[in-house]
Design a protein around this motif. Sequence first.
Motif, PDB file in Angstrom:
ATOM      1  N   GLY A  42       0.799  -1.222   0.000  1.00 34.31           N
ATOM      2  CA  GLY A  42       0.000   0.000   0.000  1.00 34.31           C
ATOM      3  C   GLY A  42       0.831   1.271   0.000  1.00 34.31           C
ATOM      4  O   GLY A  42       0.516   2.230  -0.705  1.00 34.31           O
ATOM      5  N   ALA A  43       1.897   1.305   0.793  1.00 34.69           N
ATOM      6  CA  ALA A  43       2.752   2.497   0.844  1.00 34.69           C
ATOM      7  C   ALA A  43       3.436   2.732  -0.504  1.00 34.69           C
ATOM      8  O   ALA A  43       3.547   3.875  -0.970  1.00 34.69           O
ATOM      9  CB  ALA A  43       3.792   2.358   1.952  1.00 34.69           C
ATOM     10  N   LEU A  44       3.858   1.663  -1.157  1.00 33.67           N
ATOM     11  CA  LEU A  44       4.494   1.777  -2.470  1.00 33.67           C
ATOM     12  C   LEU A  44       3.498   2.280  -3.513  1.00 33.67           C
ATOM     13  O   LEU A  44       3.795   3.211  -4.265  1.00 33.67           O
ATOM     14  CB  LEU A  44       5.071   0.429  -2.905  1.00 33.67           C
ATOM     15  CG  LEU A  44       5.627   0.347  -4.325  1.00 33.67           C
ATOM     16  CD1 LEU A  44       6.837   1.254  -4.488  1.00 33.67           C
ATOM     17  CD2 LEU A  44       5.955  -1.080  -4.693  1.00 33.67           C
ATOM     18  N   ILE A  45       2.308   1.699  -3.533  1.00 32.22           N
ATOM     19  CA  ILE A  45       1.312   2.103  -4.525  1.00 32.22           C
ATOM     20  C   ILE A  45       0.880   3.545  -4.283  1.00 32.22           C
ATOM     21  O   ILE A  45       0.731   4.326  -5.234  1.00 32.22           O
ATOM     22  CB  ILE A  45       0.107   1.143  -4.509  1.00 32.22           C
ATOM     23  CG1 ILE A  45       0.544  -0.273  -4.884  1.00 32.22           C
ATOM     24  CG2 ILE A  45      -0.973   1.621  -5.468  1.00 32.22           C
ATOM     25  CD1 ILE A  45      -0.532  -1.327  -4.699  1.00 32.22           C
ATOM     26  N   ALA A  46       0.710   3.929  -3.026  1.00 27.45           N
ATOM     27  CA  ALA A  46       0.330   5.308  -2.711  1.00 27.45           C
ATOM     28  C   ALA A  46       1.392   6.296  -3.174  1.00 27.45           C
ATOM     29  O   ALA A  46       1.073   7.350  -3.730  1.00 27.45           O
ATOM     30  CB  ALA A  46       0.078   5.451  -1.212  1.00 27.45           C
ATOM     31  N   ALA A  47       2.658   5.955  -2.966  1.00 29.44           N
ATOM     32  CA  ALA A  47       3.752   6.833  -3.402  1.00 29.44           C
ATOM     33  C   ALA A  47       3.815   6.914  -4.929  1.00 29.44           C
ATOM     34  O   ALA A  47       4.070   7.985  -5.487  1.00 29.44           O
ATOM     35  CB  ALA A  47       5.082   6.339  -2.841  1.00 29.44           C
ATOM     36  N   LEU A  48       3.562   5.806  -5.604  1.00 36.09           N
ATOM     37  CA  LEU A  48       3.552   5.817  -7.070  1.00 36.09           C
ATOM     38  C   LEU A  48       2.403   6.666  -7.606  1.00 36.09           C
ATOM     39  O   LEU A  48       2.587   7.471  -8.520  1.00 36.09           O
ATOM     40  CB  LEU A  48       3.438   4.385  -7.611  1.00 36.09           C
ATOM     41  CG  LEU A  48       4.675   3.512  -7.506  1.00 36.09           C
ATOM     42  CD1 LEU A  48       4.320   2.057  -7.787  1.00 36.09           C
ATOM     43  CD2 LEU A  48       5.740   3.999  -8.469  1.00 36.09           C
ATOM     44  N   LEU A  64       0.585   1.202 -11.380  1.00 40.03           N
ATOM     45  CA  LEU A  64       0.089   2.502 -11.853  1.00 40.03           C
ATOM     46  C   LEU A  64      -1.021   2.345 -12.885  1.00 40.03           C
ATOM     47  O   LEU A  64      -2.029   3.052 -12.834  1.00 40.03           O
ATOM     48  CB  LEU A  64       1.236   3.323 -12.451  1.00 40.03           C
ATOM     49  CG  LEU A  64       2.067   4.133 -11.484  1.00 40.03           C
ATOM     50  CD1 LEU A  64       3.203   4.830 -12.219  1.00 40.03           C
ATOM     51  CD2 LEU A  64       1.219   5.138 -10.753  1.00 40.03           C
ATOM     52  N   ALA A  65      -0.827   1.439 -13.824  1.00 39.95           N
ATOM     53  CA  ALA A  65      -1.836   1.251 -14.877  1.00 39.95           C
ATOM     54  C   ALA A  65      -3.168   0.781 -14.299  1.00 39.95           C
ATOM     55  O   ALA A  65      -4.228   1.263 -14.701  1.00 39.95           O
ATOM     56  CB  ALA A  65      -1.321   0.260 -15.913  1.00 39.95           C
ATOM     57  N   SER A  66      -3.122  -0.115 -13.341  1.00 45.00           N
ATOM     58  CA  SER A  66      -4.384  -0.586 -12.758  1.00 45.00           C
ATOM     59  C   SER A  66      -4.990   0.467 -11.837  1.00 45.00           C
ATOM     60  O   SER A  66      -6.212   0.594 -11.753  1.00 45.00           O
ATOM     61  CB  SER A  66      -4.173  -1.899 -12.010  1.00 45.00           C
ATOM     62  OG  SER A  66      -3.359  -1.702 -10.882  1.00 45.00           O
ATOM     63  N   ALA A  77      -2.448  -7.498  -4.918  1.00 45.57           N
ATOM     64  CA  ALA A  77      -2.179  -6.159  -4.383  1.00 45.57           C
ATOM     65  C   ALA A  77      -2.931  -5.096  -5.191  1.00 45.57           C
ATOM     66  O   ALA A  77      -3.466  -4.146  -4.623  1.00 45.57           O
ATOM     67  CB  ALA A  77      -0.686  -5.874  -4.388  1.00 45.57           C
ATOM     68  N   GLU A  78      -2.975  -5.266  -6.509  1.00 45.12           N
ATOM     69  CA  GLU A  78      -3.705  -4.308  -7.356  1.00 45.12           C
ATOM     70  C   GLU A  78      -5.200  -4.379  -7.084  1.00 45.12           C
ATOM     71  O   GLU A  78      -5.873  -3.342  -6.994  1.00 45.12           O
ATOM     72  CB  GLU A  78      -3.423  -4.602  -8.833  1.00 45.12           C
ATOM     73  CG  GLU A  78      -1.990  -4.346  -9.239  1.00 45.12           C
ATOM     74  CD  GLU A  78      -1.679  -4.863 -10.634  1.00 45.12           C
ATOM     75  OE1 GLU A  78      -2.593  -5.383 -11.307  1.00 45.12           O
ATOM     76  OE2 GLU A  78      -0.514  -4.755 -11.041  1.00 45.12           O
ATOM     77  N   LYS A  79      -5.720  -5.588  -6.924  1.00 45.01           N
ATOM     78  CA  LYS A  79      -7.146  -5.748  -6.623  1.00 45.01           C
ATOM     79  C   LYS A  79      -7.475  -5.152  -5.261  1.00 45.01           C
ATOM     80  O   LYS A  79      -8.496  -4.494  -5.093  1.00 45.01           O
ATOM     81  CB  LYS A  79      -7.530  -7.227  -6.660  1.00 45.01           C
ATOM     82  CG  LYS A  79      -7.494  -7.826  -8.045  1.00 45.01           C
ATOM     83  CD  LYS A  79      -7.778  -9.310  -8.002  1.00 45.01           C
ATOM     84  CE  LYS A  79      -7.605  -9.912  -9.387  1.00 45.01           C
ATOM     85  NZ  LYS A  79      -7.767 -11.370  -9.371  1.00 45.01           N
ATOM     86  N   ALA A  80      -6.612  -5.395  -4.285  1.00 50.71           N
ATOM     87  CA  ALA A  80      -6.837  -4.863  -2.941  1.00 50.71           C
ATOM     88  C   ALA A  80      -6.775  -3.337  -2.936  1.00 50.71           C
ATOM     89  O   ALA A  80      -7.554  -2.681  -2.239  1.00 50.71           O
ATOM     90  CB  ALA A  80      -5.813  -5.445  -1.971  1.00 50.71           C
ATOM     91  N   TRP A  81      -5.854  -2.753  -3.707  1.00 50.47           N
ATOM     92  CA  TRP A  81      -5.738  -1.290  -3.774  1.00 50.47           C
ATOM     93  C   TRP A  81      -7.006  -0.676  -4.374  1.00 50.47           C
ATOM     94  O   TRP A  81      -7.523   0.317  -3.853  1.00 50.47           O
ATOM     95  CB  TRP A  81      -4.513  -0.875  -4.568  1.00 50.47           C
ATOM     96  CG  TRP A  81      -4.371   0.615  -4.625  1.00 50.47           C
ATOM     97  CD1 TRP A  81      -4.693   1.436  -5.654  1.00 50.47           C
ATOM     98  CD2 TRP A  81      -3.897   1.466  -3.579  1.00 50.47           C
ATOM     99  NE1 TRP A  81      -4.448   2.738  -5.315  1.00 50.47           N
ATOM    100  CE2 TRP A  81      -3.957   2.786  -4.043  1.00 50.47           C
ATOM    101  CE3 TRP A  81      -3.431   1.234  -2.289  1.00 50.47           C
ATOM    102  CZ2 TRP A  81      -3.566   3.873  -3.267  1.00 50.47           C
ATOM    103  CZ3 TRP A  81      -3.047   2.323  -1.518  1.00 50.47           C
ATOM    104  CH2 TRP A  81      -3.118   3.626  -2.012  1.00 50.47           C
ATOM    105  N   LEU A  82      -7.512  -1.260  -5.444  1.00 54.01           N
ATOM    106  CA  LEU A  82      -8.733  -0.726  -6.051  1.00 54.01           C
ATOM    107  C   LEU A  82      -9.924  -0.881  -5.112  1.00 54.01           C
ATOM    108  O   LEU A  82     -10.778   0.008  -5.023  1.00 54.01           O
ATOM    109  CB  LEU A  82      -9.005  -1.409  -7.385  1.00 54.01           C
ATOM    110  CG  LEU A  82      -8.013  -1.086  -8.499  1.00 54.01           C
ATOM    111  CD1 LEU A  82      -8.391  -1.826  -9.773  1.00 54.01           C
ATOM    112  CD2 LEU A  82      -7.961   0.407  -8.762  1.00 54.01           C
TER     113      LEU A  82
END
Length: 124
Positions: A42-48, A64-66, A77-82
């Motif tokens: 989550g921290a990585l995706i948020a920073a991206l 980023l694309a997802s 991880a992408e599914k959880a972020w969305l």
Amino acid sequence: MTKLTRESLVNRLFNDPKNYPYGFSRSGDFSINESKALSQYGALIAALVDGEISPSTPEDESFLASAFGKQDPKSIAEKAWLKYQKRINRPKMGSIYGSHKASVDIDSESTDEDDDIPIELDDE
């Protein structure tokens, strides 16, 4: 200030005390695997997404694309972020009564004397 790196963000646990004060795993919104992936990435995706770091791996590009809806999520991880974004950005439910509580004045509710039913008491 320390420079953010991909490794430091992956090692940092992501949490959201405002929306999930007891953690992702105890919320009931996420499965065990989703909560683990969200905590780890989550921290990585948020920073991206915020543009704090630039993508350095194909996995980052996929995150980023997802996140921006350019591709369907592939990893957990992408599914959880969305799913997380959908949960925290959902509209707040309003009250059908407005923003104030409805107050009822018991004395002014019924002033009609026809509603009164006489009660007879036996003295025996």
